[in-house]
Structure formats: structure tokens, C-alpha cells
Design an enzyme around this catalytic site. Sequence first.
Site, PDB file in Angstrom:
ATOM      1  N   GLY A   9       0.836  -1.195   0.000  1.00  0.00           N
ATOM      2  CA  GLY A   9       0.000   0.000   0.000  1.00  0.00           C
ATOM      3  C   GLY A   9       0.868   1.240   0.000  1.00  0.00           C
ATOM      4  N   CYS A  10       0.333   2.324   0.502  1.00  0.00           N
ATOM      5  CA  CYS A  10       1.060   3.592   0.568  1.00  0.00           C
ATOM      6  C   CYS A  10       2.398   3.384   1.261  1.00  0.00           C
ATOM      7  CB  CYS A  10       0.219   4.613   1.319  1.00  0.00           C
ATOM      8  SG  CYS A  10       1.037   6.204   1.531  1.00  0.00           S
TER       9      CYS A  10
END
Length: 156
Positions: A9-10
Site C-alpha cells: 500500500g502507501c
Amino acid sequence: MATATFGAGCFWGVEEAFRRLPGVLEATSGYMGGTVENPTYQQVCTDQTGHAEVVQVEYDPARITYQQLLDAFFRLHNPTTLNRQGPDFGSQYRSAIFTYDPDQEREAAETVQRLEESGAYQRPIVTQIVPAGPFWRAEEYHQRYIQKHGGASCHI
């Protein structure tokens, strides 16, 4: 020194979490797995380059094992959501383990199998296990972002 690269993810929070592990010498935000050379954040965010946001981890195998890094990786994100982590969606947020040798590939696959068989998750794990390709360091403003901005969200 050894290298491991993870997409979870981020990359901001993932980078910070790996950086805090004893035995991790460096954690760097970047991009891997796509078709564009030296992509920018703006290009990756279009979901058209094929890159994942990743964290490349340089570590001392005498102080932390690859298995311990894998365990941290699975604790840091939800490996059952395809191309999504929390509010962030797109293939750039996919769950991925980029391997550098057959031992890493085997350990990653065995970990996924063990987690699947344990029933740790209610849905199937969708984490990709793929050979590492070129790592493209993210722009400087993404490096140590959490330290610079005090836990800001993953949205710019």
C-alpha cells in the site's frame, strides 16, 4: 547486507515501520514492477505504469532474518485486498513481495501457504510474489515522510 522489497500500500507508513526494526539499516520508498523507466509519483498514481509503491529494505541478516521481515510485512497491511489498502486503491497499492533469489521466493511462498493454512485471514491472500526488477527511488519528499510530517495521511 541484504535487500528485500515489499509493496504494502502507501509506502510512507510501511517505510517508517521497517525503518524501526532492529537490523534494518535503511528503508527507501520507491517504485517497482512497472514498464516506465524512472517513473514519477504522478505517473505511478495514474495506475497506468504498472508500478507498485514499494519499500526497499537494506538489512543485516545477522541481526534480522528475511522471515522476520516477511512477518512484519504481513502485519503491516491487509494481504487479502486486491489493489487496495484502506482508502487507497489502484494497482500501485497492491500487495507484493519482490524477490532477489530463489531462497527469498521459497520463503515468501512458504509464508503465504502457512498463513493460508492457519486461517489467519478470512479471505484468500492475494499477495504477488514476483522477481525483483529495477527499483526506482521515489522523489525526495516521499523519503522519511512520516518523520517529516508527523504521521500525515497517505494522500497528497
